[in-house]
Design an enzyme around this catalytic site. Structure first.
Site, PDB file in Angstrom:
ATOM      1  N   ARG A 131      54.151  39.787  39.438  1.00 56.62           N
ATOM      2  CA  ARG A 131      53.346  39.679  40.664  1.00 56.62           C
ATOM      3  C   ARG A 131      53.051  38.191  40.869  1.00 56.62           C
ATOM      4  O   ARG A 131      52.770  37.480  39.908  1.00 56.62           O
ATOM      5  CB  ARG A 131      52.029  40.464  40.548  1.00 56.62           C
ATOM      6  CG  ARG A 131      52.208  41.982  40.514  1.00 56.62           C
ATOM      7  CD  ARG A 131      50.859  42.694  40.570  1.00 56.62           C
ATOM      8  NE  ARG A 131      50.300  42.741  41.907  1.00 56.62           N
ATOM      9  CZ  ARG A 131      49.044  43.125  42.161  1.00 56.62           C
ATOM     10  NH1 ARG A 131      48.220  43.453  41.169  1.00 56.62           N
ATOM     11  NH2 ARG A 131      48.599  43.173  43.401  1.00 56.62           N
ATOM     12  N   LYS A 178      41.691  39.937  47.019  1.00 57.62           N
ATOM     13  CA  LYS A 178      42.181  41.140  47.704  1.00 57.62           C
ATOM     14  C   LYS A 178      42.019  41.028  49.212  1.00 57.62           C
ATOM     15  O   LYS A 178      40.985  40.599  49.709  1.00 57.62           O
ATOM     16  CB  LYS A 178      41.402  42.345  47.173  1.00 57.62           C
ATOM     17  CG  LYS A 178      41.757  43.684  47.771  1.00 57.62           C
ATOM     18  CD  LYS A 178      43.237  44.004  47.734  1.00 57.62           C
ATOM     19  CE  LYS A 178      43.802  43.991  46.337  1.00 57.62           C
ATOM     20  NZ  LYS A 178      45.279  44.008  46.315  1.00 57.62           N
ATOM     21  N   ARG A 225      46.053  45.835  36.334  1.00 60.55           N
ATOM     22  CA  ARG A 225      45.881  44.980  37.508  1.00 60.55           C
ATOM     23  C   ARG A 225      44.590  44.187  37.375  1.00 60.55           C
ATOM     24  O   ARG A 225      43.824  44.382  36.439  1.00 60.55           O
ATOM     25  CB  ARG A 225      45.850  45.833  38.792  1.00 60.55           C
ATOM     26  CG  ARG A 225      44.947  47.053  38.640  1.00 60.55           C
ATOM     27  CD  ARG A 225      44.412  47.576  39.933  1.00 60.55           C
ATOM     28  NE  ARG A 225      43.485  46.631  40.522  1.00 60.55           N
ATOM     29  CZ  ARG A 225      42.245  46.435  40.088  1.00 60.55           C
ATOM     30  NH1 ARG A 225      41.756  47.097  39.056  1.00 60.55           N
ATOM     31  NH2 ARG A 225      41.476  45.541  40.676  1.00 60.55           N
ATOM     32  N   GLY A 226      44.347  43.311  38.389  1.00 63.55           N
ATOM     33  CA  GLY A 226      43.152  42.478  38.358  1.00 63.55           C
ATOM     34  C   GLY A 226      43.460  41.211  37.561  1.00 63.55           C
ATOM     35  O   GLY A 226      44.043  41.266  36.475  1.00 63.55           O
ATOM     36  N   ALA A 227      43.056  40.057  38.115  1.00 61.97           N
ATOM     37  CA  ALA A 227      43.532  38.782  37.576  1.00 61.97           C
ATOM     38  C   ALA A 227      43.296  38.588  36.070  1.00 61.97           C
ATOM     39  O   ALA A 227      44.248  38.308  35.328  1.00 61.97           O
ATOM     40  CB  ALA A 227      42.924  37.642  38.389  1.00 61.97           C
ATOM     41  N   GLN A 243      41.171  50.355  45.675  1.00 57.71           N
ATOM     42  CA  GLN A 243      40.617  49.926  44.384  1.00 57.71           C
ATOM     43  C   GLN A 243      39.088  50.045  44.371  1.00 57.71           C
ATOM     44  O   GLN A 243      38.485  50.253  43.317  1.00 57.71           O
ATOM     45  CB  GLN A 243      41.021  48.470  44.084  1.00 57.71           C
ATOM     46  CG  GLN A 243      42.470  48.292  43.709  1.00 57.71           C
ATOM     47  CD  GLN A 243      43.354  47.968  44.891  1.00 57.71           C
ATOM     48  OE1 GLN A 243      43.064  48.344  46.018  1.00 57.71           O
ATOM     49  NE2 GLN A 243      44.447  47.273  44.648  1.00 57.71           N
ATOM     50  N   ASP A 265      41.917  35.889  42.605  1.00 60.50           N
ATOM     51  CA  ASP A 265      43.216  35.943  41.934  1.00 60.50           C
ATOM     52  C   ASP A 265      43.789  34.555  41.682  1.00 60.50           C
ATOM     53  O   ASP A 265      44.542  34.346  40.736  1.00 60.50           O
ATOM     54  CB  ASP A 265      44.196  36.785  42.747  1.00 60.50           C
ATOM     55  CG  ASP A 265      43.812  38.246  42.623  1.00 60.50           C
ATOM     56  OD1 ASP A 265      42.941  38.701  43.392  1.00 60.50           O
ATOM     57  OD2 ASP A 265      44.331  38.920  41.712  1.00 60.50           O
TER      58      ASP A 265
HETATM   59  O1  MRU Z   1      46.000  44.088  43.689  1.00 59.84           O
HETATM   60  P1  MRU Z   1      44.941  44.061  42.617  1.00 59.84           P
HETATM   61  O2  MRU Z   1      44.245  45.364  42.476  1.00 59.84           O
HETATM   62  O3  MRU Z   1      45.440  43.508  41.311  1.00 59.84           O
HETATM   63  O4  MRU Z   1      43.883  43.020  43.181  1.00 59.84           O
HETATM   64  C1  MRU Z   1      42.798  42.644  42.364  1.00 59.84           C
HETATM   65  C2  MRU Z   1      41.831  41.797  43.077  1.00 59.84           C
HETATM   66  O5  MRU Z   1      42.041  41.340  44.170  1.00 59.84           O
HETATM   67  C3  MRU Z   1      40.582  41.444  42.339  1.00 59.84           C
HETATM   68  O6  MRU Z   1      39.528  41.298  43.233  1.00 59.84           O
HETATM   69  C4  MRU Z   1      40.834  40.106  41.637  1.00 59.84           C
HETATM   70  O7  MRU Z   1      41.913  40.209  40.747  1.00 59.84           O
HETATM   71  C5  MRU Z   1      39.662  39.651  40.905  1.00 59.84           C
HETATM   72  S1  MRU Z   1      39.503  40.621  39.442  1.00 59.84           S
HETATM   73  C6  MRU Z   1      38.300  40.088  38.596  1.00 59.84           C
END
Ligand code: MRU
Length: 370
Positions: A87, A253, A53-55, A201, A242
Site C-alpha cells: 500500500r 482516511k 491496516r492502520g499506519a 472502519q 498515514d
Molecule cells: O485504509 P486504512 O483503514 O488503513 O486507513 C487507516 C487510517 O486512515 C487511519 O486513520 C490512519 O492509519 C491512522 S491510524 C492510527
C-alpha cells in the site's frame, strides 16, 4: 484493556515454523477470526485487503514480514520490496520494513550467517512493536494535556474518523488513545464516530473498540458531521495520520479534510495524533503524497468487507451498472487547517515545516543521545 482477546498481531513459533498471526479486521465486528501468515506474500495480501491496516500497525506488520521471510529462508530484499509496495500512502509501512531489513543486512554483512541475521530482523520487529506501545501511551498523555488546555471546561465531545485504536497499534492507538485517556479521566462526554465510507472502519472497528472500552459513543454517517458542528455538538476533532509531509500536510482516511474545513469554519480544534514515524521528511508537501486509489465497486456496491477484501465485486449494487466511481482511500489536509500534531515527543502548534523539523530533531536526540 484491549478491545478484543485476540491481539491485532502476534509472532508465533509452532514446530512447523514461525508464523505471523493477525486478527482479520475484515471480519470485525461480527467475528473475531485469526489469519495466519506463513510467508511474506500472504502478509502482502492481508495488507492489500485491509485484514491488517492502520499506519502504526502496518509498520509493525511490515517489520515482522521481513523477519518471517528471513526466518523461513526466503529472499529478504525481494520480500521487503513486495511488503513496502503493498500500500502506498502510510509511510510507517516502509519505515518498519526498512528497519527490520537493515537489521538483517547488518548482521548478515558482519557474520555471513542468515540465521543470525533472521534473529536480528525479528528483534528489530519486536523492538518496533514495543516502542509503538510506549509511543501510544505517551501520545495519549500529551493529547489529554492538550485537550485540557484547549477545552478547560472539560466534558469533551470529540469527533473522530476512521479507526485509530488498539486495532492499529502495539498499544492503545493514536487519536483513539487520547479519547480513551479522556474517558478514563472522566472528561469525555461523547465520542462521535464517523462511519467512514466506503469500508466502514468507523462503524465496524471504532464503534467496536469504543463499545468494548465502555465509552459513551454515537455513530453518524460521514455526511451528518456538518449538522453536528452546526448544532455546536463538537468540541474537538481527533484523527490519526498515514503520512505527514515535511510541511505539515496530513494524509489520512478520505473524509478527514472536509472535517478540517468544517472545524475551521466552526472554530473547533482539529488535532492530529500520530507517532513520529508517521512524519516523512522525504515527502516535502501534500502534493507529493501518493494517495492510494481503490476499486470502484467499493463505492458502487454495498459489499461485505470480507468480500471487498477478496478484491471481488458481488455486493448489492447501489448505482447503475457501469457507473464509474472516484474512490481515493485518503485525502490530504493542509497544515494551516491543523491546530496541532500530537506525537510521543509532545505536541507542535502551529504546524509549520520549522516546528515539525524541530520535533523530529528532538526525537532523534532522544533516540540517540550520543
Ligand atoms: O485504509 P486504512 O483503514 O488503513 O486507513 C487507516 C487510517 O486512515 C487511519 O486513520 C490512519 O492509519 C491512522 S491510524 C492510527
Amino acid at each position: 484493556m484491549r478491545p478484543t482477546e485476540i491481539p491485532a498481531i502476534r509472532w508465533e513459533e509452532p514446530p512447523e515454523g514461525p508464523v505471523l498471526v493477525l486478527l482479520d479486521q475484515t471480519r470485525l465486528p461480527a467475528e473475531e477470526v485469526e489469519l495466519v501468515c506463513t510467508d511474506a506474500s500472504a502478509l502482502v495480501e492481508a495488507i492489500r485487503s485491509l485484514a491488517v491496516r492502520g499506519a502504526p500497525l502496518l509498520g509493525i506488520a511490515g517489520a515482522y514480514g521481513v523477519a518471517l521471510a528471513a526466518a523461513r529462508g526466503f529472499d529478504v530484499p525481494e520480500a521487503a520490496r513486495a511488503l513496502e509496495g503493498a500500500r502506498p500512502t502510510a509511510v510507517n509501512l516502509s519505515v518498519g520494513v526498512r528497519r527490520a531489513e537493515s537489521a538483517y543486512q547488518a548482521v548478515l554483512a558482519r557474520t555471513g550467517d542468515p540465521t543470525a541475521a533472521a534473529v536480528a530482523a525479528l528483534a528489530a520487529a519486536r523492538a518496533l512493536h514495543q516502542e509503538d506501545a510506549e509511543a501510544s501511551a505517551r501520545m495519549a498523555a500529551h493529547g489529554l494535556t492538550l485537550l485540557d488546555e484547549l477545552l478547560p471546561a472539560g466534558g469533551h465531545r470529540i469527533l473522530t474518523h476512521c479507526n485509530t485504536g488498539s486495532l492499529v497499534s502495539g498499544g492503545e492507538g493514536t487519536a483513539f488513545a487520547v479519547a480513551l485517556a479522556a474517558h478514563r479521566a472522566g472528561r469525555l462526554r461523547r465520542l462521535w464516530v464517523d462511519e467512514t465510507r466506503p469500508l466502514l472502519q468507523g462503524a465496524r472497528l471504532t464503534a467496536y473498540e469504543a463499545a468494548r472500552s465502555g465509552m459513551p459513543y454515537t455513530l453518524l454517517t460521514d455526511n451528518a458531521a456538518g449538522s453536528l458542528f452546526a448544532a455546536g455538538e463538537v468540541d474537538a476533532v481527533l484523527i490519526g495520520a498515514d503520512r505527514i509531509a515535511a510541511d505539515g500536510s496530513v494524509a489520512n482516511k478520505v473524509g478527514s479534510y472536509p472535517l478540517a474545513v468544517l472545524a475551521r469554519y466552526h472554530h473547533v480544534p482539529f488535532i492530529v495524533v500520530a507517532p513520529v514515524t508517521t512524519i516523512d521528511p522525504d515527502t516535502p508537501d501534500g502534493a507529493s503524497i501518493e494517495v492510494e486509489q481503490r476499486p470502484g465497486f467499493e463505492v458502487t456496491e454495498i459489499v461485505a468487507p470480507q468480500v471487498a477484501a477478496a478484491g471481488a465485486a458481488g455486493g448489492i449494487p447501489v448505482a447503475p451498472l457501469g457507473t464509474q466511481a472516484y474512490n481515493p482511500a485518503f485525502d490530504v489536509t493542509p497544515p494551516e487547517l491543523v491546530t496541532a500534531i500530537v506525537t510521543e515527543e509532545g505536541a507542535v502548534s502551529p504546524v509549520t515545516a520549522e516546528s515539525l523539523a524541530g520535533l523530529c530533531a528532538r526525537s532523534r536526540r532522544t533516540a540517540d543521545p550520543a
